[in-house]
Structure formats: structure tokens, C-alpha cells
Scaffold this active site. Structure first.
Site, mmCIF file in Angstrom:
data_model
loop_
_atom_site.group_PDB
_atom_site.id
_atom_site.type_symbol
_atom_site.label_atom_id
_atom_site.label_comp_id
_atom_site.label_asym_id
_atom_site.label_seq_id
_atom_site.Cartn_x
_atom_site.Cartn_y
_atom_site.Cartn_z
ATOM 1 N N LYS A 122 10.904 45.035 108.467
ATOM 2 C CA LYS A 122 12.370 45.014 108.366
ATOM 3 C C LYS A 122 13.061 44.245 109.488
ATOM 4 O O LYS A 122 14.066 43.580 109.253
ATOM 5 C CB LYS A 122 12.897 46.437 108.269
ATOM 6 C CG LYS A 122 12.508 47.073 106.951
ATOM 7 C CD LYS A 122 13.403 48.223 106.600
ATOM 8 C CE LYS A 122 13.011 48.728 105.234
ATOM 9 N NZ LYS A 122 13.898 49.769 104.767
ATOM 10 N N GLY B 145 11.309 53.389 99.876
ATOM 11 C CA GLY B 145 11.473 54.656 99.170
ATOM 12 C C GLY B 145 12.273 55.693 99.946
ATOM 13 O O GLY B 145 12.133 56.883 99.707
ATOM 14 N N LYS C 136 22.778 50.697 113.754
ATOM 15 C CA LYS C 136 24.043 51.427 113.789
ATOM 16 C C LYS C 136 24.177 52.145 112.443
ATOM 17 O O LYS C 136 23.874 51.558 111.397
ATOM 18 C CB LYS C 136 25.176 50.418 113.952
ATOM 19 C CG LYS C 136 26.552 51.010 113.845
ATOM 20 C CD LYS C 136 27.094 51.349 115.216
ATOM 21 C CE LYS C 136 28.377 52.165 115.099
ATOM 22 N NZ LYS C 136 28.542 53.071 116.245
ATOM 23 N N GLU D 113 19.800 43.845 99.653
ATOM 24 C CA GLU D 113 20.564 45.091 99.752
ATOM 25 C C GLU D 113 21.532 45.021 100.933
ATOM 26 O O GLU D 113 21.174 44.539 102.009
ATOM 27 C CB GLU D 113 19.615 46.285 99.927
ATOM 28 C CG GLU D 113 18.675 46.471 98.743
ATOM 29 C CD GLU D 113 17.878 47.774 98.796
ATOM 30 O OE1 GLU D 113 17.506 48.271 97.727
ATOM 31 O OE2 GLU D 113 17.625 48.298 99.915
ATOM 32 N N ARG E 141 10.733 42.023 94.724
ATOM 33 C CA ARG E 141 10.088 42.499 93.502
ATOM 34 C C ARG E 141 11.148 42.827 92.464
ATOM 35 O O ARG E 141 12.341 42.762 92.744
ATOM 36 C CB ARG E 141 9.292 43.769 93.804
ATOM 37 C CG ARG E 141 10.190 44.835 94.433
ATOM 38 C CD ARG E 141 9.515 46.171 94.583
ATOM 39 N NE ARG E 141 10.202 47.031 95.520
ATOM 40 C CZ ARG E 141 11.196 47.841 95.236
ATOM 41 N NH1 ARG E 141 11.670 47.894 94.008
ATOM 42 N NH2 ARG E 141 11.751 48.600 96.161
ATOM 43 N N VAL F 255 13.821 49.017 90.253
ATOM 44 C CA VAL F 255 13.956 50.112 89.292
ATOM 45 C C VAL F 255 15.221 49.921 88.438
ATOM 46 O O VAL F 255 15.205 50.077 87.223
ATOM 47 C CB VAL F 255 14.023 51.468 90.028
ATOM 48 C CG1 VAL F 255 14.322 52.600 89.064
ATOM 49 C CG2 VAL F 255 12.730 51.736 90.793
ATOM 50 N N ARG G 277 18.557 57.782 86.570
ATOM 51 C CA ARG G 277 17.111 57.968 86.720
ATOM 52 C C ARG G 277 16.786 59.414 86.352
ATOM 53 O O ARG G 277 17.301 60.351 86.970
ATOM 54 C CB ARG G 277 16.662 57.710 88.157
ATOM 55 C CG ARG G 277 16.918 56.288 88.632
ATOM 56 C CD ARG G 277 16.198 56.058 89.955
ATOM 57 N NE ARG G 277 16.547 54.772 90.524
ATOM 58 C CZ ARG G 277 15.939 54.223 91.577
ATOM 59 N NH1 ARG G 277 14.949 54.875 92.177
ATOM 60 N NH2 ARG G 277 16.302 53.059 92.037
HETATM 61 P P1 ADP Z 1 14.490 50.430 94.061
HETATM 62 O O1 ADP Z 1 15.584 49.748 94.763
HETATM 63 O O2 ADP Z 1 13.728 49.545 93.147
HETATM 64 O O3 ADP Z 1 14.932 51.691 93.455
HETATM 65 P P2 ADP Z 1 12.972 52.129 95.783
HETATM 66 O O4 ADP Z 1 12.987 51.974 97.261
HETATM 67 O O5 ADP Z 1 13.664 53.299 95.199
HETATM 68 O O6 ADP Z 1 13.507 50.765 95.217
HETATM 69 O O7 ADP Z 1 11.453 52.096 95.309
HETATM 70 C C1 ADP Z 1 11.026 51.914 93.974
HETATM 71 C C2 ADP Z 1 9.835 52.768 93.687
HETATM 72 O O8 ADP Z 1 8.748 52.470 94.522
HETATM 73 C C3 ADP Z 1 10.103 54.224 93.851
HETATM 74 O O9 ADP Z 1 9.360 54.875 92.869
HETATM 75 C C4 ADP Z 1 9.598 54.524 95.251
HETATM 76 O O10 ADP Z 1 9.171 55.868 95.340
HETATM 77 C C5 ADP Z 1 8.456 53.564 95.362
HETATM 78 N N1 ADP Z 1 8.299 52.996 96.712
HETATM 79 C C6 ADP Z 1 8.919 51.917 97.209
HETATM 80 N N2 ADP Z 1 8.483 51.613 98.430
HETATM 81 C C7 ADP Z 1 7.569 52.543 98.741
HETATM 82 C C8 ADP Z 1 6.745 52.764 99.873
HETATM 83 N N3 ADP Z 1 6.747 51.945 100.919
HETATM 84 N N4 ADP Z 1 5.928 53.824 99.849
HETATM 85 C C9 ADP Z 1 5.892 54.638 98.790
HETATM 86 N N5 ADP Z 1 6.627 54.459 97.683
HETATM 87 C C10 ADP Z 1 7.460 53.432 97.654
HETATM 88 P P1 ADP Z 2 14.319 51.744 101.982
HETATM 89 O O1 ADP Z 2 13.416 50.632 102.360
HETATM 90 O O2 ADP Z 2 13.703 53.069 102.135
HETATM 91 O O3 ADP Z 2 14.970 51.494 100.653
HETATM 92 P P2 ADP Z 2 16.861 50.967 103.189
HETATM 93 O O4 ADP Z 2 16.938 50.273 104.500
HETATM 94 O O5 ADP Z 2 17.077 50.124 101.986
HETATM 95 O O6 ADP Z 2 15.472 51.721 103.102
HETATM 96 O O7 ADP Z 2 17.903 52.170 103.177
HETATM 97 C C1 ADP Z 2 17.947 53.099 102.118
HETATM 98 C C2 ADP Z 2 19.244 53.890 102.178
HETATM 99 O O8 ADP Z 2 19.371 54.587 103.426
HETATM 100 C C3 ADP Z 2 20.512 53.061 102.083
HETATM 101 O O9 ADP Z 2 20.872 52.762 100.757
HETATM 102 C C4 ADP Z 2 21.516 53.977 102.768
HETATM 103 O O10 ADP Z 2 21.959 54.999 101.922
HETATM 104 C C5 ADP Z 2 20.702 54.594 103.888
HETATM 105 N N1 ADP Z 2 20.826 53.752 105.108
HETATM 106 C C6 ADP Z 2 19.884 52.946 105.610
HETATM 107 N N2 ADP Z 2 20.304 52.342 106.744
HETATM 108 C C7 ADP Z 2 21.566 52.759 106.969
HETATM 109 C C8 ADP Z 2 22.552 52.495 107.965
HETATM 110 N N3 ADP Z 2 22.299 51.681 108.986
HETATM 111 N N4 ADP Z 2 23.746 53.123 107.863
HETATM 112 C C9 ADP Z 2 23.995 53.978 106.833
HETATM 113 N N5 ADP Z 2 23.121 54.275 105.881
HETATM 114 C C10 ADP Z 2 21.908 53.674 105.923
HETATM 115 MG MG MG Z 3 16.156 49.833 100.151
#
Ligand code: ADP
Ligand code: ADP
Ligand code: MG
Length: 503
Positions: free
Chosen positions: A115, A163, A200, A274, A291, A294, A337
Site C-alpha cells: 500500500k 478485506g 490520517k 478507491e 482485479r 465484487v 451482498r
Molecule cells: P471488493 O472491493 O472487491 O469488495 P474486498 O476487499 O471486499 O474487495 O475483497 C473481495 C473479496 O476478497 C472478499 O471476499 C474478501 O474477503 C476477499 N479478500 C480480499 N483481499 C483479501 C486478503 N488480502 N485476504 C483475505 N481475503 C481477501
Molecule cells: P482494504 O485493502 O482492506 O480494502 P482499504 O484501505 O481499502 O483497505 O480501506 C477499507 C475501508 O477502511 C475504507 O473503505 C474505509 O471505510 C476504511 N478506511 C481505511 N483507511 C481510512 C482512513 N484513512 N480514514 C478513514 N477510513 C479509512
Molecule cells: Mg479497499
């Protein structure tokens, strides 16, 4: 050219991809584990291969075996989401062994998978990023220093996150130590990498994301945005397009920045940028998902584009089949979902055999699912069993259509989140369109869900009768001398009626 497609996945997404293959007259290959031997994707594909070593082996993470099956069958590999979809080594090994990987380049997957790296790349490409550390922090001492510099509240985040796992909101310095330890151990357990960086915390943020599509010749287009702010534990549960919150000027700015950044980094295939957006419409890059996502159906419903078809075309070397001006955005779409979880019991997993399944049909409804009556939902995999999507000429009609579809949707044998969705779709804040990621925790009353669920007098009466009967049975088992039916039926009925009133 792609002559066959192997989907290295299961469930609704395997079905989703196979369906497009059938439209394109491309034969399909399924892989499955022992517990999934009767899954729908296995039946649907022309060929299917078991990848379990033995009955207890439930893993789909088998790069060697999957590559071997692809080579033998002459298939390209679509990874879906989750599992191997963001595994750069796997994509690279496909490239090296002459198997077409239906996705972006291994190099881009690797860079976006870290990231802090993704943040650097996007910042250099002119995209505003969430303020935070450039690199992971070395330990809790450095975390304390950096968090003070950034200013509380902060978000501790796993470098390899996904996730919604491995992140912690920290409001004051006093909470930092404990949060850091928890983040670190969750990251180590989930991703085998315990590196943490700090961002932040954006207050009351909206999660807005931009769908992009590129080819190998430098063409990139956007397919507009999705609002994904209805989340639980930082994971999306309802998504919609267009965002009811984003203003037209902000939208244009965001879409332009996303496309330009993807051109700069030479992105191809489908991808998502995002963003977090604050109440004043300032937006900051969060991460890139390299990729199919969902929630891609809401974009497909509003643009008419088949993202899976285009991923296959791009992977086989074709240029994008349309220009930006040719993309027409119509109406509004929503996706719910559907999870095998009990919304009345803090979303506890609810595995088991689906006894009855009646799927919604009719106008403006799309169901992506791999469930059928008789199918056993296993604890070994993601609890999401289906995605219900609705379209409408505007947001109001998409919502009405979704409500109608949810009411028709019957799944018995396991608990699902269908009642939860129905409640959200009646919530005034949701209906206003101005909701943020704190919605479920602050605007949504779970107790209300429980009460509503039990407000049907017949259901309450049956439930109370069952509970009364269970209690009598237990009491009879405990006390050997108490007869089970020692009272008149009339009195018995009265007791149940009273219990039902209090239920
Ligand atoms: P999307 O934006 O497509 O909804 P998500 O972050 O919700 O992305 O992930 C999509 C799917 O893949 C979910 O079923 C989530 O549980 C799984 N997933 C994504 N990244 C990971 C990870 N690093 N480890 C385990 N499961 C993951
Ligand atoms: P993942 O890889 O698990 O999807 P993300 O970085 O996309 O992680 O963050 C998933 C969710 O977590 C965001 O949609 C938001 O709701 C919360 N989040 C992540 N980072 C922040 C932030 N800096 N401030 C507020 N909310 C956050
Ligand atoms: Mg995300």
C-alpha cells in the site's frame, strides 16, 4: 488468442465469469475442492478438476497445481477476486510459462499490493493521497512519533492489507500501544506480513471508487464511480452507482485524475481506484484493486459494459472495443451482498444446508449467485453467497426495485442478511443519499431490526411456543418428578400468548 478459460475461484464469481465465457463461446474449466464437489460452478463448466489432496484439504491457493491444469487444458486463467487474484508471483509464473493471465501485469500487481508503494506511485502520477507515512513504521516508538506528527485520529493499516483486515482507528495517544499490537498480529495472521503504516483518519468519510479499463496499447477509459460507504468492519455490504453524494464537478475531476494516473502507469485490464471523500468533497487516494471487484455489477448495469468480456479481450491482445465518448451512463443501480450470517445475532456466521431457495425474478433485477436448494454453505469459505442487484431510471426506482426483489428472495435453512438489507433500504439517512462509512454504527439501530423481525404476531407466537416447549422439556429433564403436561391446554395457551406479547 484465448480458446479456453480456467477460473481459479469458486462461488458466485466463478459462475459470473463462466456465464460470459458461454456468451463468447469459450469453453470453460473449473477447479474445485473436495467440499465443493457438488458446487454449481463444477456442474456449469465443460471440464472440472479436483485440487484437494484429501477430504480435509479445502485450499484454493494452489498455484503449481492450477498452472499445471491450465497448461494441460490449454486454458487462460481468470483469478476472480480474493484467492490468487492479487498474487503477483502467480501472475508472473503464468506469464513465464506461457499461460495467459486475465488481469493486469504481474509488475503492476506487485507494486499496488504494497500500500505504501501504491501511495507513492499515485502521488507521483498527480493523485491526491490520504496524508500519512511514506513507509511502514519500525515499531511502536516510531508509530507514536509519526501519529503525533500526522495528528489524531489516525488509522493504523497493514502494508499488505485487504478485506478490511489489519486496520485500527486510534483516537488518542493512550490507545496507540494496544491498537498497534492488535493491528500487527492481525496483519501477521491474515497476510503473513506484519508491517504497519499510518494514515490520517478521514472523519465521516465516503468510500468512492472509480472503475477503469485499459488495454495494452495505452488506452484507458473510466466507467464512472461507485459509492461503497455502507460498510461493516471496513468491508462493503451495499454499493451503488452513481454516488448520490458526489457533485458533478467533483465527479469530473476524480474521473479525469483516475484515467490520467492509469495512463501514466501503463495500466491494462479492469481495475479500481478507491478514494476517501470528506464532507467537503475533498478526495484522497486509498488503494488500487488490480482485479475484478465484487461490486462490478452496478457499473455493468448502468453502462451496459461486460467487464469480464473486456478483460478477456484485453488479455488476448485486442484493443479496447470503445472510446470514452461511446460509454453511455443510464439510471442508477444498487447491489446488496447477501451473506450467510445472522443479522439478529451480531452477524454470526450461519453455515448449513440451504433447504429452500426462491430467487427474485422479473424486471430490472440481477442475481449473481451460486446457491441452490440442497447446497451446503461451508465455514471454510467467504460467507457471501450471492449478490442481488437492481437497476432503475433513477435512484428512487432502483431502491423500490431492490425492495421488491429482497421481499421475493427466500432462503431457508440458514440465516442470511436479507432482513438487514430490507431495513437499510427503509432508513431515512440511506434514502437521503447522504450517508458515510459510519452509517451502520451510528445511524442503524440493530435492536430495531430484532424487534421488527419479531413483530409478526404469528411468527412471535410460534417462536414463543417453541421456546416455552423447550423450557418445559429442560425443566422435565432436570426434575424427575415434575410431569411435563401438568396443566390444562387452556392455561398453556395463555402462557404462550403472554410470552408472545413480550417477545
Ligand atoms: P471488493 O472491493 O472487491 O469488495 P474486498 O476487499 O471486499 O474487495 O475483497 C473481495 C473479496 O476478497 C472478499 O471476499 C474478501 O474477503 C476477499 N479478500 C480480499 N483481499 C483479501 C486478503 N488480502 N485476504 C483475505 N481475503 C481477501
Ligand atoms: P482494504 O485493502 O482492506 O480494502 P482499504 O484501505 O481499502 O483497505 O480501506 C477499507 C475501508 O477502511 C475504507 O473503505 C474505509 O471505510 C476504511 N478506511 C481505511 N483507511 C481510512 C482512513 N484513512 N480514514 C478513514 N477510513 C479509512
Ligand atoms: Mg479497499
Amino acid at each position: 488468442m484465448i480458446k479456453k478459460v480456467l477460473v481459479a475461484n469458486r462461488g458466485e464469481i466463478a459462475m459470473r465469469i463462466f456465464r460470459t465465457c458461454r456468451v463468447m463461446n469459450i469453453p470453460t474449466v473449473a477447479i474445485y475442492t473436495h467440499v465443493d464437489r457438488s458446487a454449481l460452478h463444477v456442474r456449469y463448466a465443460e471440464e472440472a478438476y479436483c485440487i484437494s489432496k484429501d477430504e480435509t484439504d479445502t485450499s484454493y491457493l494452489k498455484p503449481d497445481l492450477i498452472l499445471e491444469i491450465a497448461r494441460k487444458t490449454g486454458a487462460a486463467i481468470h483469478p476472480g477476486y480474493g484467492f490468487l487474484s492479487e498474487n503477483a508471483d502467480f501472475a508472473r509464473r503464468c506469464e513465464e510459462s506461457g499461460v495467459v493471465f486475465i488481469g493486469p501485469s504481474a509488475d503492476i500487481i506487485a507494486r499496488m499490493g504494497v500500500k505504501t508503494e501504491a501511495r507513492k506511485i499515485m502521488e507521483e502520477a498527480g493523485v491526491p493521497i490520504v496524508p500519512g507515512t511514506k513507509d511502514p513504521v519500525s515499531g511502536v516508538e516510531e508509530a507514536r512519533l509519526r501519529a503525533a506528527e500526522i495528528g489524531y485520529p489516525v488509522m493504523l493499516k497493514a502494508l499488505a492489507g485487504g478485506g478490511g483486515k489489519g486496520m485500527r482507528l486510534v483516537r488518542t495517544e493512550a490507545d496507540l500501544d494496544a491498537a498497534f499490537r492488535m493491528s500487527r498480529s492481525e496483519a501477521a495472521n491474515s497476510f503473513g506480513n506484519d508491517a504497519i503504516y499510518i494514515e490520517k483518519y478521514i472523519e465521516n468519510p465516503h468510500h468512492i471508487e472509480v472503475q477503469v479499463l485499459g488495454d495494452k496499447y495505452g488506452n484507458v477509459i473510466h466507467l464512472y464511480e461507485r459509492e461503497c460507504s455502507i460498510q461493516r468492519r471496513n468491508q462493503k455490504v451495499i454499493e451503488e452507482s452513481p454516488s448520490p453524494f458526489v457533485k458533478p464537478e467533483t465527479r469530473q475531476k476524480m474521473l479525469k485524475i483516475a484515467v490520467e494516473a492509469c495512463k501514466k502507469i501503463g495500466y491494462y485490464s479492469a481495475g479500481t481506484l478507491e478514494f476517501m471523500m470528506d464532507k467537503d468533497q475533498n478526495f484522497y487516494f486509498l488503494e488500487m484493486n488490480t482485479r475484478l471487484q465484487v461490486e462490478h455489477p452496478v457499473t455493468e448495469e448502468c453502462t451496459g459494459v461486460d467487464l469480464v468480456r473486456d478483460m478477456i479481450l484485453v488479455a488476448s491482445g485486442s484493443p479496447l472495443p470503445y472510446k470514452q465518448e461511446e460509454i453511455e451512463f443510464r439510471g442508477a443501480a444498487i447491489e446488496c451482498r447477501i451473506y450467510a450470517e445472522d443479522p439478529e445475532n451480531n452477524f454470526m456466521p450461519s453455515p448449513g444446508v440451504i433447504k429452500v431457495r426462491e430467487a427474485p425474478e422479473g424486471r430490472n433485477v440481477r442475481l449473481d449467485s451460486a446457491a441452490y436448494a440442497g447446497f451446503e454453505v461451508s465455514l471454510h469459505y467467504d460467507p457471501m453467497i450471492a449478490k442481488l442487484c437492481s437497476w432503475g431510471r433513477n435512484r428512487e426506482s432502483a431502491i423500490s426495485n431492490m425492495r421488491r426483489a429482497l421481499r421475493e428472495y427466500k432462503i431457508l435453512g440458514i440465516k442470511t442478511t436479507i432482513p438487514f438489507h430490507l431495513r437499510v433500504l427503509q432508513n431515512p439517512t440511506f434514502l437521503s443519499g447522504n450517508y458515510d462509512t459510519t452509517f451502520i454504527d451510528t445511524k442503524f439501530d440493530r435492536e430495531e431490526l430484532k424487534r421488527r423481525q419479531n413483530s409478526d404476531p404469528t411468527v412471535a407466537l410460534i417462536a414463543a411456543a417453541l421456546r416455552h416447549f423447550e423450557q418445559e422439556k429442560e425443566a422435565a429433564a432436570r426434575a424427575t418428578t415434575v410431569p411435563l403436561v401438568g396443566e390444562s391446554l387452556w392455561k398453556y395457551y395463555g402462557k404462550i400468548q403472554m410470552a408472545a406479547n413480550n417477545f
